[in-house]
Design a protein around this motif. Structure first.
Motif, short mmCIF file in Angstrom:
data_model
loop_
_atom_site.label_atom_id
_atom_site.label_comp_id
_atom_site.label_asym_id
_atom_site.label_seq_id
_atom_site.Cartn_x
_atom_site.Cartn_y
_atom_site.Cartn_z
N LYS A 125 -11.20 81.97 45.49
CA LYS A 125 -11.84 81.33 46.64
C LYS A 125 -11.09 81.64 47.93
O LYS A 125 -11.69 81.94 48.97
CB LYS A 125 -11.91 79.81 46.41
CG LYS A 125 -12.68 79.08 47.50
CD LYS A 125 -12.80 77.59 47.20
CE LYS A 125 -13.58 76.89 48.28
NZ LYS A 125 -13.69 75.42 48.02
N ARG A 126 -9.78 81.60 47.88
CA ARG A 126 -8.96 81.88 49.07
C ARG A 126 -9.18 83.31 49.54
O ARG A 126 -9.24 83.58 50.74
CB ARG A 126 -7.48 81.66 48.71
CG ARG A 126 -6.49 82.10 49.78
CD ARG A 126 -5.06 81.81 49.35
NE ARG A 126 -4.77 82.37 48.03
CZ ARG A 126 -4.45 83.64 47.82
NH1 ARG A 126 -4.41 84.50 48.80
NH2 ARG A 126 -4.18 84.06 46.59
N GLU A 127 -9.31 84.26 48.61
CA GLU A 127 -9.52 85.66 48.97
C GLU A 127 -10.91 85.87 49.58
O GLU A 127 -11.07 86.68 50.50
CB GLU A 127 -9.33 86.55 47.74
CG GLU A 127 -7.90 86.62 47.26
CD GLU A 127 -7.74 87.36 45.95
OE1 GLU A 127 -6.73 88.07 45.80
OE2 GLU A 127 -8.62 87.22 45.08
N VAL A 128 -11.89 85.15 49.07
CA VAL A 128 -13.25 85.24 49.63
C VAL A 128 -13.23 84.85 51.11
O VAL A 128 -13.75 85.55 51.97
CB VAL A 128 -14.23 84.35 48.85
CG1 VAL A 128 -15.57 84.26 49.59
CG2 VAL A 128 -14.45 84.90 47.45
N VAL A 129 -12.58 83.72 51.41
CA VAL A 129 -12.52 83.24 52.78
C VAL A 129 -11.69 84.18 53.65
O VAL A 129 -11.99 84.39 54.83
CB VAL A 129 -11.95 81.80 52.82
CG1 VAL A 129 -11.70 81.36 54.25
CG2 VAL A 129 -12.92 80.84 52.15
N ASN A 130 -10.65 84.77 53.08
CA ASN A 130 -9.76 85.65 53.84
C ASN A 130 -10.28 87.08 53.97
O ASN A 130 -9.64 87.92 54.61
CB ASN A 130 -8.37 85.69 53.21
CG ASN A 130 -7.59 84.42 53.47
OD1 ASN A 130 -7.85 83.72 54.44
ND2 ASN A 130 -6.63 84.12 52.60
N LEU A 131 -11.41 87.36 53.37
CA LEU A 131 -11.94 88.72 53.36
C LEU A 131 -12.11 89.28 54.78
O LEU A 131 -11.73 90.42 55.06
CB LEU A 131 -13.27 88.74 52.60
CG LEU A 131 -13.88 90.09 52.25
CD1 LEU A 131 -12.95 90.93 51.40
CD2 LEU A 131 -15.21 89.88 51.51
N THR A 132 -12.66 88.46 55.66
CA THR A 132 -12.96 88.94 57.03
C THR A 132 -12.59 87.91 58.09
O THR A 132 -13.10 87.97 59.20
CB THR A 132 -14.47 89.25 57.15
OG1 THR A 132 -15.22 88.11 56.70
CG2 THR A 132 -14.86 90.46 56.31
N SER A 133 -11.69 86.97 57.76
CA SER A 133 -11.33 85.92 58.73
C SER A 133 -10.04 86.30 59.45
O SER A 133 -8.95 85.95 59.03
CB SER A 133 -11.17 84.57 58.02
OG SER A 133 -10.09 84.61 57.11
#
Length: 201
Positions: A125-133
Motif C-alpha cells: 500500500k505504501r508503494e502504491v501511494v509513493n508511486l507518483t507522489s
C-alpha cells in the motif's frame, strides 16, 4: 483533448490551479503512461527568490523558461533526480509551474516496473501511494528526463490533456523544500487537491 497554447499563456497562479485535475501523459515506443495532476507549485520569475529565473538569471539551464508558454522545463536536482515544470506566461517572462504529484491512471504496470521493478499488483500500500507522489517520483514513473526539456506540450511525446472534470476542493500552502528563499519560502503558491492520497507528504 490536449490543452491549448492559450491555456498556458496567462497568469501563472491561475495556470497552476487550473492544472489540477488535468492529465499528464508521456508516450514512449507507443507505451502510454499518465496521471492526474494533484499537486503543483507556482514559480513567479524575477521577483520570486525561489525561482531559477530570480533577478533575471538567464543561464543555459533556465533558457527554456524564457521561451513560449506550454513547453516542458525539466531539470536535474541533487545529481540524481529530474523535476518537470510547465512554462507559463508569454515569451520573455520566465515563470513556470512545478508538477509535484500525480495520481496514476494509464500504464500503472509500466510505472511500477520503472519505480520498483515489481508488478503493480505486488506493490505494498505504501508503494502504491509513493508511486507518483513527489516531483522526482512522478518523473521516474512517467520516464520524464532531461531529453524532454524544451518539448512542446502540444506535441506527442509529453503533453497535458483535459481530465474528467470531477469537482474537488483546492488546498493551498507554502512551497516545499525552499528554505533558502528567504521571505519567498512563505508565499502560499503550492496548490493541491484536498484529500487526494497521492499528494506528497
Amino acid at each position: 483533448m490536449k490543452l491549448s497554447r492559450e491555456f498556458y499563456n496567462k497568469d501563472t497562479l491561475e495556470v497552476a490551479k487550473e492544472l489540477l485535475g488535468k492529465n499528464l501523459v508521456t508516450v514512449e515506443n507507443s507505451i502510454i503512461t499518465s496521471g492526474k495532476i494533484v499537486e503543483v507549485e507556482a514559480y513567479m520569475g524575477l521577483q520570486d527568490k525561489a525561482a531559477h529565473s530570480y533577478g533575471g538569471r538567464r543561464t543555459k539551464r533556465v533558457e527554456v523558461m524564457y521561451g513560449k508558454p506550454g513547453v516542458a522545463y525539466v531539470y536535474f536536482i541533487y545529481g540524481l533526480y529530474y523535476c518537470m515544470n510547465v512554462v507559463s506566461r508569454e515569451e520573455g517572462i520566465a515563470q513556470a509551474v512545478l508538477i509535484r504529484a500525480v495520481e496514476p491512471l494509464e500504464g500503472k504496470e509500466v510505472m511500477s516496473k520503472r519505480r520498483f521493478n515489481k508488478n503493480y499488483d505486488e506493490l505494498k500500500k505504501r508503494e502504491v501511494v509513493n508511486l507518483t507522489s513527489g516531483p522526482s517520483r512522478l518523473c521516474m514513473a512517467l520516464n520524464i528526463d532531461k531529453s524532454m526539456n524544451g518539448d512542446d506540450l502540444l506535441g506527442d511525446r509529453i503533453y497535458i490533456e483535459e481530465g474528467n472534470k470531477q469537482e474537488f476542493e483546492i488546498g493551498e500552502s507554502s512551497r516545499i523544500g525552499i528554505d533558502y528563499a528567504e521571505e519567498a519560502k512563505d508565499y502560499p503558491w503550492r496548490f493541491f487537491i484536498s484529500g487526494n492520497p497521492y499528494v506528497s507528504k
